[in-house]
Write an enzyme that holds these catalytic residues in place. Structure first.
Site, mmCIF file in Angstrom:
data_model
loop_
_atom_site.group_PDB
_atom_site.id
_atom_site.type_symbol
_atom_site.label_atom_id
_atom_site.label_comp_id
_atom_site.label_asym_id
_atom_site.label_seq_id
_atom_site.Cartn_x
_atom_site.Cartn_y
_atom_site.Cartn_z
ATOM 1 N N GLU A 29 0.877 -1.164 0.000
ATOM 2 C CA GLU A 29 0.000 0.000 0.000
ATOM 3 C C GLU A 29 0.919 1.218 0.000
ATOM 4 O O GLU A 29 1.800 1.327 0.856
ATOM 5 C CB GLU A 29 -0.885 0.009 1.250
ATOM 6 C CG GLU A 29 -1.816 1.209 1.242
ATOM 7 C CD GLU A 29 -2.761 1.277 2.436
ATOM 8 O OE1 GLU A 29 -2.724 0.387 3.293
ATOM 9 O OE2 GLU A 29 -3.523 2.252 2.480
ATOM 10 N N ARG A 47 4.900 -12.908 9.611
ATOM 11 C CA ARG A 47 5.625 -11.684 9.291
ATOM 12 C C ARG A 47 6.950 -11.654 10.038
ATOM 13 O O ARG A 47 7.137 -12.354 11.038
ATOM 14 C CB ARG A 47 4.790 -10.449 9.612
ATOM 15 C CG ARG A 47 4.445 -10.296 11.082
ATOM 16 C CD ARG A 47 3.786 -8.945 11.402
ATOM 17 N NE ARG A 47 2.818 -8.522 10.426
ATOM 18 C CZ ARG A 47 2.855 -7.337 9.756
ATOM 19 N NH1 ARG A 47 3.802 -6.489 9.960
ATOM 20 N NH2 ARG A 47 1.938 -7.014 8.922
ATOM 21 N N LYS A 80 4.265 0.474 9.881
ATOM 22 C CA LYS A 80 4.366 1.733 9.140
ATOM 23 C C LYS A 80 3.863 2.890 9.983
ATOM 24 O O LYS A 80 4.418 3.980 9.941
ATOM 25 C CB LYS A 80 3.550 1.632 7.854
ATOM 26 C CG LYS A 80 4.384 1.235 6.653
ATOM 27 C CD LYS A 80 3.601 1.419 5.385
ATOM 28 C CE LYS A 80 3.334 0.097 4.708
ATOM 29 N NZ LYS A 80 2.383 0.149 3.634
HETATM 30 P P1 ATP Z 1 2.610 -2.380 8.327
HETATM 31 O O1 ATP Z 1 1.943 -3.539 9.018
HETATM 32 O O2 ATP Z 1 4.053 -2.194 8.648
HETATM 33 O O3 ATP Z 1 1.840 -1.111 8.408
HETATM 34 P P2 ATP Z 1 1.504 -3.340 5.917
HETATM 35 O O4 ATP Z 1 1.436 -4.795 6.055
HETATM 36 O O5 ATP Z 1 0.252 -2.592 6.084
HETATM 37 O O6 ATP Z 1 2.667 -2.775 6.788
HETATM 38 P P3 ATP Z 1 1.628 -3.307 3.098
HETATM 39 O O7 ATP Z 1 2.104 -2.230 2.223
HETATM 40 O O8 ATP Z 1 0.188 -3.642 3.115
HETATM 41 O O9 ATP Z 1 2.124 -2.934 4.526
HETATM 42 O O10 ATP Z 1 2.486 -4.612 2.874
HETATM 43 C C1 ATP Z 1 2.784 -5.133 1.612
HETATM 44 C C2 ATP Z 1 3.126 -6.578 1.768
HETATM 45 O O11 ATP Z 1 4.214 -6.740 2.656
HETATM 46 C C3 ATP Z 1 1.960 -7.349 2.356
HETATM 47 O O12 ATP Z 1 1.793 -8.533 1.632
HETATM 48 C C4 ATP Z 1 2.389 -7.624 3.759
HETATM 49 O O13 ATP Z 1 1.826 -8.821 4.213
HETATM 50 C C5 ATP Z 1 3.896 -7.685 3.643
HETATM 51 N N1 ATP Z 1 4.523 -7.315 4.904
HETATM 52 C C6 ATP Z 1 4.331 -6.193 5.621
HETATM 53 N N2 ATP Z 1 5.031 -6.224 6.770
HETATM 54 C C7 ATP Z 1 5.688 -7.403 6.779
HETATM 55 C C8 ATP Z 1 6.579 -8.037 7.704
HETATM 56 N N3 ATP Z 1 6.931 -7.454 8.847
HETATM 57 N N4 ATP Z 1 7.075 -9.247 7.381
HETATM 58 C C9 ATP Z 1 6.726 -9.840 6.226
HETATM 59 N N5 ATP Z 1 5.899 -9.303 5.314
HETATM 60 C C10 ATP Z 1 5.374 -8.108 5.584
HETATM 61 MG MG MG Z 2 -1.277 -3.979 4.796
#
Ligand code: ATP
Ligand code: MG
Length: 558
Positions: A39, A265, A275
């Protein structure tokens, strides 16, 4: 066995690869297509790197492809700046999506049609309840939810209201479109989830074309289907959304039937990978910016000198599992150290200088010595190192009253200056406070290059920089952002996470190093120029120290 494309390099052993391999063998899927779906509401961090390496890695291993898909369904928090930064980061990490860059917003028209299709089929309805009312009526894990008073609207009325939502007749939050599934479902995600909300907000890509936006749940699986994704890999928090992912695909005329798989994760010790928290550190100016070298963001790690290959290696080593765990920050440093140890050239830099005057070296003279660039890689050759009567050595390489095992400089002691001469400390000069400010030494001209013709041995070898030729630099040392291994969301950052050293003394060749290059300052660590620096005012970042705490931890736990 099915034939794999010639460029496939399938040697992966994780549970997702096992699934993919089995799906290819059984013929359930013909080609492997994955996607990385960020995102664009912030910069990528090391957790995203795990997901990128997994998605692109699987595609590569099985001769498939991986899409970069921006999940841009919430224009309130999304920006073009983030889109560009994410692309640059994925490229920097070493992955290429080719022509397969997509946006969920590319599919807004199709998603809208599918929403009308659900309405027609009596499987979606417009609800006038507020967000709070909807939340309250949703029930709990032990209590089922309550039906909305609008749940039984006719398809005609729903269609009319939905079209008017789209036409901009209602204000933000006035109405939503919900799937009509089951308010008593054990899985709360199936209790008539919201599919569309009204947001009169300009979108970075679609501008003001839309004032209703699909939710993540309504956009994600359908985008996967449109792109022909075979394996939609996401983190564990989406496991409970999978029944909804499946329900939507089964109830729409979707062009394909992708499947979702979840993995744990990445959590890293002494840092945060959310984030929201990273944004607040930037917004509250607790760090310099997204690329502050202490940040776990890819831009921060790049600025700090982390090689992308070391990050890929880290991702490979931590593996992919189904259970949450936390990885020590030291494991990441260990990967950087291992990689840099092989590729980084060696240089001399004195971080905390102590002046040494070599009394029997002719005044006003100097000479050029030869130094090996990388003892592990003779191909990198040698460089010229100027030497003279006054040099700097590290303060910690001298002790006035050393313990028995201290083999560096001490009164009356002889030590080797690497690539130069043996010197002996004759006199210690102190200021009025008793602080050592200078050492008076003598050198043995016979030991040029670092060996004595009489076979005399010295126990210690130290690095040095010629005072007359030294560059002066600021050097920034970094530690973990947080002292707590598992920082709470409101944890304050550790002020000691940044230590700035002024007037460090560097060998002259370091003026030629450019941003992006990393060298080893011998006996100290790996360092790289920071973009804040100029030729007149050099600034270096420490990527990692040499001391490998991780190796120690690993050894202990064996
Ligand atoms: P955050 O939880 O840090 O706000 P997010 O998951 O909302 O991040 P996205 O931009 O939606 O961020 O993530 C893009 C991809 O990265 C998604 O498929 C998510 O599952 C993966 N992702 C995000 N954080 C992690 C993590 N700590 N470890 C592994 N994959 C991750
Ligand atoms: Mg997300």
């Amino acid at each position: 066995m099915i034939d794999q494309p010639a460029d496939a390099t399938d040697d992966r052993s994780d549970f997702i690869s096992d699934i993919v391999r089995a799906d290819l063998q059984s013929g359930r899927v013909a080609a492997v297509v994955t996607r990385f779906p960020p995102e664009p509401n912030g910069y990528l961090h090391i957790g995203h790197a795990k997901s990128i390496c997994l998605n692109f890695g699987i595609a590569e291993a099985f001769g498939g492809r991986c899409h970069l898909r921006f999940d841009d369904t919430n224009p309130v928090k999304e920006k073009q700046e983030y889109i560009e930064a994410i692309e640059a980061d994925v490229r920097w990490l070493g992955f290429d999506w080719g022509e397969h860059r997509y946006f969920a917003s590319d599919y807004f028209a199709q998603l809208y049609d599918w929403a009308e299709q659900l309405i027609d089929a009596g499987k979606a309805y417009v609800d006038d309840q507020s967000a709070d009312e909807i939340r309250e009526a949703r029930g709990t894990l032990t209590e089922s939810g309550t039906d909305s008073p609008h749940r039984d609207r006719s398809p005609e009325e729903n269609l009319d209201l939905f079209r008017r939502m789209r036409a901009g007749e209602f204000g933000d939050g006035a109405r939503v479109l919900r799937a009509r599934i089951d308010m008593a479902a054990g899985n709360i995600n199936l209790r008539d989830p919201v599919l569309y909300r009204i947001l009169h907000v300009e979108h970075p890509r679609t501008g003001n074309d839309w004032c209703i936006y699909p939710t993540y749940d309504f956009a994600h699986g359908q985008s996967d289907a449109i792109e022909g994704i075979s394996h939609s890999i996401c983190t564990l928090e989406f496991e409970d959304h999978r029944p909804l992912y499946d329900w939507l695909l089964e109830n729409l005329s979707a062009p394909a039937r992708p499947h979702q798989y979840e993995f744990a994760r990445l959590n890293l010790g002494h840092t945060v990978l959310s984030k929201r928290k990273l944004i607040s550190l930037v917004r509250d100016r607790l760090v310099q910016g997204w690329d502050d070298p202490r940040m776990p963001t890819l831009v921060g790690m790049r600025r700090r000198g982390f090689p992308p290959a070391a990050i890929r290696d880290f991702a490979a080593r931590i593996g992919v599992a189904k259970r949450d765990s936390t990885v020590e920050l030291a494991a990441l440093d260990h990967c950087a150290r291992e990689y840099l140890n092989v590729v980084a050239e060696r240089r001399f830099a004195v971080l905390r200088p102590l002046k040494v005057v070599i009394e029997n070296y002719p005044e006003g003279e100097s000479e050029i010595l030869e130094a090996v660039n990388n003892p592990g890689d003779v191909g990198t050759g040698t460089r010229q190192l100027p030497f003279g009567r006054e040099i700097y050595v590290e303060r910690e390489d001298f002790m006035e009253n050393p313990p028995r095992k201290f083999h560096r400089l001490k009164p009356g002691g002889e030590v080797r200056l690497r690539f130069a001469y043996f010197i002996t400390c004759e006199e210690v000069v102190k200021d009025a406070d008793g602080t050592v400010v200078e050492l008076r030494c003598t050198y043995d001209p016979e030991t040029r290059g670092g060996n004595a013709p009489d076979g005399r041995k010295v126990r210690g070898t130290i690095h040095w920089v010629s005072a007359a030729h030294a560059l002066s630099a600021e050097v920034r040392l970094y530690g973990p952002l947080f002292t707590e291994p598992d920082p709470s969301p409101d944890e304050a950052i550790d002020p000691a996470s940044l230590e700035v050293l002024h007037d460090c003394k560097l060998e002259p060749s370091l003026a030629a190093l450019v941003v992006g290059e990393v060298v080893q300052f011998e006996r100290t660590g790996y360092f790289c120029p920071d973009p804040d620096g100029t030729l007149e005012a050099l600034v270096f970042n420490r990527t990692v120290a040499l001391r490998d705490t991780w190796a120690k931890i690993a050894a202990k736990s064996r």
